[in-house]
Design a protein around this motif. Structure first.
Motif, PDB file in Angstrom:
ATOM      1  N   GLY A 312       0.684  -1.189  -0.012  1.00 15.43           N
ATOM      2  CA  GLY A 312       0.068  -0.070   0.019  1.00 15.43           C
ATOM      3  C   GLY A 312       0.920   1.142   0.026  1.00 15.43           C
ATOM      4  N   THR A 313       2.015   1.206   0.670  1.00 10.24           N
ATOM      5  CA  THR A 313       2.901   2.393   0.645  1.00 10.24           C
ATOM      6  C   THR A 313       3.617   2.658  -0.707  1.00 10.24           C
ATOM      7  OG1 THR A 313       3.422   1.892   3.027  1.00 10.24           O
ATOM      8  CG2 THR A 313       4.809   3.310   1.985  1.00 10.24           C
ATOM      9  N   PHE A 314       3.969   1.657  -1.281  1.00  7.57           N
ATOM     10  CA  PHE A 314       4.433   1.841  -2.587  1.00  7.57           C
ATOM     11  C   PHE A 314       3.445   2.430  -3.579  1.00  7.57           C
ATOM     12  CE2 PHE A 314       7.964   0.267  -5.138  1.00  7.57           C
ATOM     13  CZ  PHE A 314       7.616   0.670  -6.458  1.00  7.57           C
ATOM     14  N   ILE A 315       2.338   1.828  -3.594  1.00  2.00           N
ATOM     15  CA  ILE A 315       1.414   2.281  -4.545  1.00  2.00           C
ATOM     16  C   ILE A 315       0.710   3.816  -4.164  1.00  2.00           C
ATOM     17  CG2 ILE A 315      -0.987   2.009  -5.523  1.00  2.00           C
ATOM     18  CD1 ILE A 315      -0.943  -0.833  -5.154  1.00  2.00           C
ATOM     19  N   LEU A 316       0.838   3.965  -2.897  1.00  5.04           N
ATOM     20  CA  LEU A 316       0.223   5.345  -2.455  1.00  5.04           C
ATOM     21  C   LEU A 316       1.564   6.477  -2.799  1.00  5.04           C
ATOM     22  CD1 LEU A 316      -1.697   6.938  -1.155  1.00  5.04           C
ATOM     23  CD2 LEU A 316      -0.517   6.644   1.141  1.00  5.04           C
ATOM     24  N   GLY A 317       2.886   5.787  -2.746  1.00  7.35           N
ATOM     25  CA  GLY A 317       4.006   6.974  -3.265  1.00  7.35           C
ATOM     26  C   GLY A 317       3.879   6.889  -4.583  1.00  7.35           C
ATOM     27  N   LEU A 318       3.589   5.831  -5.431  1.00  7.78           N
ATOM     28  CA  LEU A 318       3.212   5.987  -6.992  1.00  7.78           C
ATOM     29  C   LEU A 318       2.133   6.811  -7.223  1.00  7.78           C
ATOM     30  CD1 LEU A 318       4.323   5.100  -9.886  1.00  7.78           C
ATOM     31  CD2 LEU A 318       2.659   3.236  -9.490  1.00  7.78           C
ATOM     32  N   LEU A 319       1.079   6.883  -6.720  1.00  8.21           N
ATOM     33  CA  LEU A 319      -0.088   7.732  -6.788  1.00  8.21           C
ATOM     34  C   LEU A 319       0.337   9.289  -6.601  1.00  8.21           C
ATOM     35  CD1 LEU A 319      -3.133   8.384  -7.231  1.00  8.21           C
ATOM     36  CD2 LEU A 319      -3.300   7.834  -4.923  1.00  8.21           C
ATOM     37  N   GLY A 320       0.924   9.353  -5.295  1.00  8.13           N
ATOM     38  CA  GLY A 320       1.596  10.683  -5.060  1.00  8.13           C
ATOM     39  C   GLY A 320       2.484  11.384  -6.100  1.00  8.13           C
ATOM     40  N   LEU A 321       3.410  10.379  -6.332  1.00 10.00           N
ATOM     41  CA  LEU A 321       4.227  11.027  -7.347  1.00 10.00           C
ATOM     42  C   LEU A 321       3.620  11.296  -8.816  1.00 10.00           C
ATOM     43  CD1 LEU A 321       7.269  11.377  -8.002  1.00 10.00           C
ATOM     44  CD2 LEU A 321       7.606   9.230  -8.854  1.00 10.00           C
ATOM     45  N   THR A 322       2.625  10.612  -9.441  1.00  8.98           N
ATOM     46  CA  THR A 322       2.155  10.737 -10.433  1.00  8.98           C
ATOM     47  C   THR A 322       1.195  11.982 -10.304  1.00  8.98           C
ATOM     48  OG1 THR A 322       1.884   8.507 -11.022  1.00  8.98           O
ATOM     49  CG2 THR A 322       0.192   9.874 -12.079  1.00  8.98           C
ATOM     50  N   VAL A 323       0.406  12.195  -9.308  1.00 10.93           N
ATOM     51  CA  VAL A 323      -0.698  13.387  -9.275  1.00 10.93           C
ATOM     52  C   VAL A 323       0.381  14.601  -9.007  1.00 10.93           C
ATOM     53  CG1 VAL A 323      -2.076  14.358  -8.018  1.00 10.93           C
ATOM     54  CG2 VAL A 323      -2.536  12.094  -8.481  1.00 10.93           C
ATOM     55  N   GLY A 324       1.389  14.583  -8.189  1.00 10.75           N
ATOM     56  CA  GLY A 324       2.342  15.778  -7.970  1.00 10.75           C
ATOM     57  C   GLY A 324       3.109  16.345  -9.082  1.00 10.75           C
ATOM     58  N   LEU A 325       3.505  15.379  -9.890  1.00 14.71           N
ATOM     59  CA  LEU A 325       4.511  15.741 -11.055  1.00 14.71           C
ATOM     60  C   LEU A 325       3.387  15.956 -12.000  1.00 14.71           C
ATOM     61  CD1 LEU A 325       7.265  12.892 -11.492  1.00 14.71           C
ATOM     62  CD2 LEU A 325       7.562  15.451 -11.038  1.00 14.71           C
ATOM     63  N   SER A 326       2.302  15.717 -12.370  1.00 19.96           N
ATOM     64  CA  SER A 326       1.457  16.120 -13.590  1.00 19.96           C
ATOM     65  C   SER A 326       0.826  17.368 -13.212  1.00 19.96           C
ATOM     66  CB  SER A 326       0.217  14.938 -13.737  1.00 19.96           C
ATOM     67  OG  SER A 326      -0.258  14.667 -12.448  1.00 19.96           O
ATOM     68  N   LEU A 327       0.307  17.557 -11.952  1.00 22.14           N
ATOM     69  CA  LEU A 327      -0.182  18.909 -11.347  1.00 22.14           C
ATOM     70  C   LEU A 327       0.793  19.919 -11.752  1.00 22.14           C
ATOM     71  CD1 LEU A 327      -2.476  18.184  -8.761  1.00 22.14           C
ATOM     72  CD2 LEU A 327      -3.013  18.719 -10.897  1.00 22.14           C
ATOM     73  N   ALA A 328       2.379  19.574 -11.220  1.00 25.09           N
ATOM     74  CA  ALA A 328       3.434  20.809 -11.394  1.00 25.09           C
ATOM     75  C   ALA A 328       3.329  21.052 -12.796  1.00 25.09           C
ATOM     76  CB  ALA A 328       4.521  20.095 -10.770  1.00 25.09           C
ATOM     77  N   ILE A 329       3.534  20.073 -13.757  1.00 21.46           N
ATOM     78  CA  ILE A 329       3.543  20.269 -15.111  1.00 21.46           C
ATOM     79  C   ILE A 329       2.602  21.177 -15.788  1.00 21.46           C
ATOM     80  CG2 ILE A 329       3.794  19.357 -17.521  1.00 21.46           C
ATOM     81  CD1 ILE A 329       5.336  16.888 -16.374  1.00 21.46           C
TER      82      ILE A 329
END
Length: 678
Positions: A312-329
């Motif tokens: 769960g921690t890994f997927i949550l990190g992947l989710l956070g990274l995806t959302v964070g980077l895409s919103l930053a772009i």
């Protein structure tokens, strides 16, 4: 040997995914054609190795290789062969491998069918999908390896597949659902590629729309199959329980529905550009959130797989990274985008905007009801339960508003439209809908029902407004025979995209009819029967004529035989069962169904009582099949829209324009560099 080969294939797939993610992206940024061309062969190679890995795991199940921990925990030598094949994705590790395989398949399909895209655009799209694949392949290899051995203590037989999953519905439901989940990665990749390329024009929406429709159609079928499976397999007779895992699939569906309509506006009018990109980001993010909820262990459900917090921690990190980077772009690029087209308060543009807002509010409503209890529990602030009363109280009124504006949308014009003209076109539809909706409950049930009337009113409003729109679009210029020929000619001119919209909206209307009718006219009785006894329920007589034990391939079943008759009509036999699976020691209810277009008879065998009696639950469920028929119509509408030739013509035209606007030295990959030629 096969498990080691599959493990090695996964490692090679990860290596190729990383190359696919990095090299084409750098090539597009530095305008190196050869680096951009690297995307396609790496996509093909990654998909090939994922297929090899999946086949190796499938062969391990087929050969009963219980030295593989995943096979030992989810199979058995007595398990029928077709359930052995579906057991590959029956638990966490295999389901994530299927997720990765389908993602590789979507990337492969994009590389094949989008070759007319500009080279830099295709390179960025495949690179973004390569990054997503890299994340999930790392997740598999680090936390969820399906090829781990249990040596040297190999069990003589497996623990068996969960009896709940030993069903045809679970053979087809997960692949359909994953095809929808993962398919939204394509429109996400297109949105990110458009942002990175700095060209948020209408062209990317034209390229992304067919892929979005296909993914949405698969997700619709997947949700419908899950509802159908829960209806006949769990023995309770319901079709939706607002289970958190059910909600996890509904969230991206609602956001994806808003995205489909927003893409249409952006393509047609050049408006909603930033909003469309945000919806693409959030739709795929909600797909990842659904993956997290099902595989993190935070939920307890018949649909949930994992219980390992590290996963769960890994997927949550992947989710956070995806959302964070895409919103930053998005924050970096979006301020440069301007929409010059305007529209009035009464127009198709404004009505689609209202529908988008309603769909987003519905998504947020379901999201809060699903995630809020989990957040409270995670923060040790107490445990609360959010159930059907909350969702029904908020979701049903929002759905009614959505249907109201959906009926207005097809008849409204783009940019602006006089209110009187719209009212004139809709007046007859509104009157007919009110009259028919008020009269049908009296004819069917013998009394007025406000709930059924409102449901039928919404469905008829959608149907009649669509009928009026088709009538107006095919209206001939002249009367008589020439006019009839003109109407047929105009009918043939309507595009598959238009008919897909009509079929999709009709599907929603059919589903609403099913919901209204089965919710208010469902008949349910719990009875007690022994061989020789009979009971009357909803005009049918159920007589138990026999009760015996039956041996199945990997279970023992108590089977009741019921002769069902109705005055003035023929009879038929129903055989509900109570099964006991010998390997796992789990009992299961196998219901007896007599399906029909306008009603289902549903019998579930309960527990044994004293004196040889058995408890049974008998239900009459009117129009319940319309729930899934409507969903299939919606999915068919999404697929029908993809067949529109306009998308292929527009893609060729857009590609030609982009090549004409780009210097040949940047995108001509037919030339060989001097270094290579030497």
């Amino acid at each position: 040997m096969l498990p080691e080969l599959g493990h090695f294939a996964l490692i090679l797939a990860l290596a190729m995914a990383l190359l696919q993610a990095v090299v084409p992206l750098v090539g597009a940024a530095t305008r190196r054609p050869l680096w951009m061309a690297f995307a396609q062969p790496m996509t093909w190679g990654q998909f090939a190795f994922l297929v090899i890995a999946y086949l190796c795991l499938t062969a391990s199940f087929a050969l009963d290789d219980f030295s593989v921990a995943y096979v030992a925990n989810n199979s058995n030598s007595l398990l029928p062969w077709y359930y052995k094949l579906s057991a590959v994705w029956g638990s966490h590790e295999g389901s994530v491998l299927l997720w990765g395989l389908i993602l590789g398949g979507w990337s492969f399909a994009v590389s094949l069918f989008s070759r007319r895209l500009p080279r830099d655009m295709l390179a960025r799209v495949l690179a973004v999908m390569g990054w997503i694949s890299s994340g999930f392949l790392l997740f598999i290899l680090l936390t969820s390896n399906p090829f781990e051995r249990v040596l040297p203590n190999v069990p003589s037989d497996g623990s068996d597949l969960n009896p709940l999953l030993q069903d045809f519905g679970l053979i087809v439901h997960p692949p359909m659902l994953y095809m929808g989940y993962v398919g939204f990665s394509v429109v996400f990749a297109f949105a990110m590629a458009a942002l990175l390329g700095g060209r948020l024009d209408a062209a990317w929406t034209r390229w992304a729309r067919p892929w979005t429709n296909i993914a949405w159609a698969f997700l619709t079928v997947g949700i419908a199959l899950g509802s159908w499976w829960a209806y006949y397999e769990l023995g309770w007779g319901g079709w939706w329980f607002w289970d958190p895992v059910e909600n996890a699939s509904l969230l991206p569906w609602l956001a994806g529905t808003a995205l489909i309509h927003s893409l249409a506006v952006t393509e047609k009018r050049g408006t909603f550009k930033n909003w469309t990109v945000l919806l693409a980001i959030f739709t795929f993010s909600l797909s990842l959130l659904g993956t997290f909820l099902v595989r993190s262990g935070v939920l307890t459900s018949v649909h949930a797989f994992a219980n390992d917090p590290s996963r769960g921690t890994f997927i949550l990190g992947l989710l956070g990274l995806t959302v964070g980077l895409s919103l930053a772009i998005f924050a970096w690029r979006a301020p440069r985008v301007q929409s010059l087209a305007g529209f009035g308060w009464l127009s198709r543009d404004s009505l689609l905007l209202v529908n988008n807002i309603l769909l987003v509010v519905m998504t947020v409503t379901v999201l809060l009801g699903t995630v809020y209890p989990l957040l409270l529990d995670a923060l040790n602030l107490g445990k609360i339960s959010v159930g059907p009363p909350y969702f029904n109280a908020l979701f049903v009124p929002l759905t009614a508003l959505l249907c109201l504006f959906m009926g207005l949308g097809p008849l409204a014009r783009w940019k602006r439209m006089p209110g009187r003209e719209l009212a004139r076109r809709l007046a007859l539809s509104a009157v007919l809908a009110i009259v028919i909706a008020a009269g049908l409950p009296l004819l069917y049930g013998g009394s007025f029902s406000l709930g059924v009337t409102l449901g039928l009113l919404l469905a008829l409003w959608l149907m009649l407004s669509l009928a009026r729109d088709v009538f107006d679009k095919t209206r001939p210029a002249h009367a008589g025979k020439a006019g009839r020929r003109g109407r047929l000619a105009n009918l043939r001119k309507l595009t598959p995209a238009y008919w897909g919209m009509v079929l999709g909206h009709l599907g929603l209307a059919v589903t609403i009819v099913g919901v209204a009718m089965v919710s208010h006219y469902n008949v349910e009785r719990n009875v007690r029967l022994a061989p020789g006894d009979s009971v009357d329920v909803a005009g049918y007589r159920f007589a138990m004529t026999d009760f015996r034990e039956r041996q199945g391939p990997n279970y023992v079943a108590d089977t009741a035989t019921l002769e069902v008759t109705r005055p003035g009509r023929g009879g038929f036999v129903m055989q509900p069962e109570k099964r006991f699976y010998t390997a796992s020691g789990m009992p299961m209810t196998d219901v007896a169904l007599r399906p029909g277009l306008f009603r289902d008879l549903y019998v579930a065998l309960g527990e044994e009582l004293d004196n040889g009696d058995w408890s049974l639950r008998i239900q009459l469920k009117p129009f319940v099949r319309w729930l899934w028929l409507g969903a299939l119509m919606m999915a068919a509408g999404g697929l029908l829209a993809v067949l529109d030739r306009r998308y292929r013509r527009v893609a060729r035209r857009d590609a030609a324009l982009r090549r004409a606007e780009t210097p040949a030295a940047e995108l001509n990959d037919d030339r060989v560099s001097p270094e290579i030629s030497r």
